[in-house]
Design a protein around this motif. Structure first.
Motif, PDB file in Angstrom:
ATOM      1  N   ILE A 114      65.971  52.000  74.162  1.00 15.93           N
ATOM      2  CA  ILE A 114      66.738  50.963  72.973  1.00 15.93           C
ATOM      3  C   ILE A 114      65.610  50.953  72.022  1.00 15.93           C
ATOM      4  O   ILE A 114      65.357  52.104  71.204  1.00 15.93           O
ATOM      5  CB  ILE A 114      67.067  49.988  72.774  1.00 15.93           C
ATOM      6  CG1 ILE A 114      68.569  49.851  73.353  1.00 15.93           C
ATOM      7  CG2 ILE A 114      67.890  49.176  71.138  1.00 15.93           C
ATOM      8  CD1 ILE A 114      69.274  48.386  73.537  1.00 15.93           C
ATOM      9  N   ALA A 116      64.986  54.758  71.223  1.00 14.58           N
ATOM     10  CA  ALA A 116      66.270  55.441  70.177  1.00 14.58           C
ATOM     11  C   ALA A 116      65.719  55.012  68.880  1.00 14.58           C
ATOM     12  O   ALA A 116      66.074  55.364  67.765  1.00 14.58           O
ATOM     13  CB  ALA A 116      67.481  55.047  71.314  1.00 14.58           C
ATOM     14  N   THR A 173      62.632  57.330  68.040  1.00 12.73           N
ATOM     15  CA  THR A 173      63.233  58.867  67.485  1.00 12.73           C
ATOM     16  C   THR A 173      64.340  59.109  66.424  1.00 12.73           C
ATOM     17  O   THR A 173      63.750  59.540  65.155  1.00 12.73           O
ATOM     18  CB  THR A 173      64.305  58.887  68.430  1.00 12.73           C
ATOM     19  OG1 THR A 173      63.299  58.537  69.923  1.00 12.73           O
ATOM     20  CG2 THR A 173      64.559  60.192  68.861  1.00 12.73           C
ATOM     21  N   LEU A 174      65.062  57.714  66.286  1.00 11.16           N
ATOM     22  CA  LEU A 174      65.877  58.009  64.706  1.00 11.16           C
ATOM     23  C   LEU A 174      65.535  57.658  63.446  1.00 11.16           C
ATOM     24  O   LEU A 174      65.119  57.977  62.655  1.00 11.16           O
ATOM     25  CB  LEU A 174      66.772  57.124  64.990  1.00 11.16           C
ATOM     26  CG  LEU A 174      68.204  57.241  66.104  1.00 11.16           C
ATOM     27  CD1 LEU A 174      68.972  56.424  66.129  1.00 11.16           C
ATOM     28  CD2 LEU A 174      68.887  58.756  65.959  1.00 11.16           C
ATOM     29  N   GLN A 220      62.723  60.115  62.240  1.00 10.88           N
ATOM     30  CA  GLN A 220      63.776  61.675  61.838  1.00 10.88           C
ATOM     31  C   GLN A 220      64.112  61.126  60.539  1.00 10.88           C
ATOM     32  O   GLN A 220      64.667  62.165  59.587  1.00 10.88           O
ATOM     33  CB  GLN A 220      64.962  62.142  63.036  1.00 10.88           C
ATOM     34  CG  GLN A 220      64.874  62.205  64.969  1.00 10.88           C
ATOM     35  CD  GLN A 220      66.087  62.102  65.339  1.00 10.88           C
ATOM     36  OE1 GLN A 220      67.057  61.776  65.090  1.00 10.88           O
ATOM     37  NE2 GLN A 220      66.033  62.651  66.685  1.00 10.88           N
ATOM     38  N   GLU A 247      58.920  60.873  76.682  1.00 14.43           N
ATOM     39  CA  GLU A 247      59.012  60.973  75.052  1.00 14.43           C
ATOM     40  C   GLU A 247      59.207  60.060  74.122  1.00 14.43           C
ATOM     41  O   GLU A 247      58.674  60.643  73.008  1.00 14.43           O
ATOM     42  CB  GLU A 247      60.562  59.992  75.876  1.00 14.43           C
ATOM     43  CG  GLU A 247      61.719  60.991  76.610  1.00 14.43           C
ATOM     44  CD  GLU A 247      61.032  60.538  78.394  1.00 14.43           C
ATOM     45  OE1 GLU A 247      61.349  60.413  79.195  1.00 14.43           O
ATOM     46  OE2 GLU A 247      60.274  59.772  78.344  1.00 14.43           O
ATOM     47  N   THR A 270      70.787  51.796  79.544  1.00 17.82           N
ATOM     48  CA  THR A 270      69.411  52.226  80.287  1.00 17.82           C
ATOM     49  C   THR A 270      69.142  51.204  81.925  1.00 17.82           C
ATOM     50  O   THR A 270      69.722  51.492  82.293  1.00 17.82           O
ATOM     51  CB  THR A 270      69.139  50.865  79.063  1.00 17.82           C
ATOM     52  OG1 THR A 270      68.964  49.700  79.430  1.00 17.82           O
ATOM     53  CG2 THR A 270      69.061  51.075  77.880  1.00 17.82           C
ATOM     54  N   SER A 307      75.459  55.308  74.724  1.00 20.39           N
ATOM     55  CA  SER A 307      73.804  55.414  74.645  1.00 20.39           C
ATOM     56  C   SER A 307      73.408  54.872  73.906  1.00 20.39           C
ATOM     57  O   SER A 307      73.552  53.585  72.816  1.00 20.39           O
ATOM     58  CB  SER A 307      74.174  57.189  75.088  1.00 20.39           C
ATOM     59  OG  SER A 307      74.222  57.362  73.083  1.00 20.39           O
ATOM     60  N   THR A 313      71.403  55.408  72.503  1.00 24.78           N
ATOM     61  CA  THR A 313      70.830  56.142  71.157  1.00 24.78           C
ATOM     62  C   THR A 313      72.334  56.011  70.178  1.00 24.78           C
ATOM     63  O   THR A 313      71.994  55.955  68.779  1.00 24.78           O
ATOM     64  CB  THR A 313      71.045  57.554  71.134  1.00 24.78           C
ATOM     65  OG1 THR A 313      70.138  58.661  71.469  1.00 24.78           O
ATOM     66  CG2 THR A 313      71.681  58.613  69.369  1.00 24.78           C
ATOM     67  N   GLU A 314      73.524  56.111  70.452  1.00 26.36           N
ATOM     68  CA  GLU A 314      74.795  55.298  69.407  1.00 26.36           C
ATOM     69  C   GLU A 314      74.099  53.767  69.445  1.00 26.36           C
ATOM     70  O   GLU A 314      74.155  53.206  68.258  1.00 26.36           O
ATOM     71  CB  GLU A 314      76.085  54.941  70.462  1.00 26.36           C
ATOM     72  CG  GLU A 314      77.203  54.788  69.603  1.00 26.36           C
ATOM     73  CD  GLU A 314      78.111  55.035  70.301  1.00 26.36           C
ATOM     74  OE1 GLU A 314      80.101  54.682  69.490  1.00 26.36           O
ATOM     75  OE2 GLU A 314      78.341  55.632  71.977  1.00 26.36           O
ATOM     76  N   ALA A 325      71.505  52.315  69.136  1.00 26.14           N
ATOM     77  CA  ALA A 325      70.039  52.141  67.676  1.00 26.14           C
ATOM     78  C   ALA A 325      70.862  52.557  66.367  1.00 26.14           C
ATOM     79  O   ALA A 325      70.636  51.700  66.088  1.00 26.14           O
ATOM     80  CB  ALA A 325      69.137  52.908  68.258  1.00 26.14           C
ATOM     81  N   SER A 326      71.747  53.893  66.524  1.00 22.77           N
ATOM     82  CA  SER A 326      72.018  54.107  65.502  1.00 22.77           C
ATOM     83  C   SER A 326      72.919  53.137  64.945  1.00 22.77           C
ATOM     84  O   SER A 326      72.675  53.119  63.593  1.00 22.77           O
ATOM     85  CB  SER A 326      73.085  55.522  65.813  1.00 22.77           C
ATOM     86  OG  SER A 326      73.445  55.691  64.346  1.00 22.77           O
TER      87      SER A 326
END
Length: 222
Positions: free
Chosen positions: A13, A16, A19-20, A23, A38, A179, A189, A191-192, A194-195
């Protein structure tokens, strides 16, 4: 553009989140014991700070030195571990280890960085619904449940203590996330998760400070 600090940012997490937010062109400080391929690939918006074991004084000192003079808009305390203890096979060492990393370390991180937090900043504590006493219907996992309940208690105190500076504290269960901690057996996931959490953090205000929430937005019982 905000300045965001994330602990445990090299995988799962935390990665993620990094990363987000990168971005979205925010400035990210990614704290970890050791970087990953990563994390290193995320580019110039992500400042990787290695050697930060949040359960060790030396790691806290590395964090403090590396962030000297950095004004923080959002601090995400994400680092944590999961071990398994059953009543017939208690391991007090792993229970103590989880208290150190899951409960004491996040409090230590916030206390150490409180001068870096700008007035009106936000703090996000990544906890677990397994820290809910009401929600415990299956027993076991003594160290994880107890340490996350302790983290929840500390987070509520922080919500009160940081309120005079208009700093809001979010207390979040990320969901059952795919994870390494759960051998990638989750149902969403990283990513989901964390979003979803980023959305909740965006909505966080002093009025909702200290509220224990699932990443799906539902309020959780203590």
């Amino acid at each position: 553009m905000k300045t965001i600090v994330i602990t445990g940012a090299n995988r799962g997490i935390g990665l993620a989140f990094a990363t987000l937010y990168a971005q979205q062109n925010h400035v990210v400080y990614a704290l970890c014991r050791q970087s990953s391929v990563e994390l290193a690939a995320l580019g110039n918006n992500v400042n990787v700070i290695e050697g930060v074991d949040v359960a060790e004084n030396s790691g806290i000192e590395t964090m403090q030195h590396s962030l000297h003079g950095v004004q923080i808009d959002l601090l995400i305390c994400n680092a944590g571990i999961l071990r398994d203890e059953k009543l017939g096979h208690l391991n007090l060492d792993t229970i103590r280890q989880q208290f150190e990393i899951n409960a004491l370390a996040p409090l230590h991180v916030v206390a150490t960085l409180q001068a870096n937090l700008v007035n009106g900043a936000k703090v996000a504590m990544i906890t677990s619904r397994m820290g809910s006493i009401t929600d415990n219907t299956s027993g076991g996992r003594y160290g994880y449940r107890m340490s996350k309940a302790a983290l929840n208690a500390a987070s509520m105190s922080l919500a009160h203590d940081l309120a005079p500076r208009e700093i809001a504290v979010g207390i979040y269960h990320p969901g059952y996330v795919q994870t390494e901690m759960v051998n990638h057996g989750g149902d969403i996931s990283a990513t989901e998760s964390a979003s979803r959490l980023i959305g909740l953090i965006d909505e966080l205000t002093l009025a909702s400070s200290g509220v224990f929430k699932h990443s799906n937005g539902h309020e959780l019982p203590w």
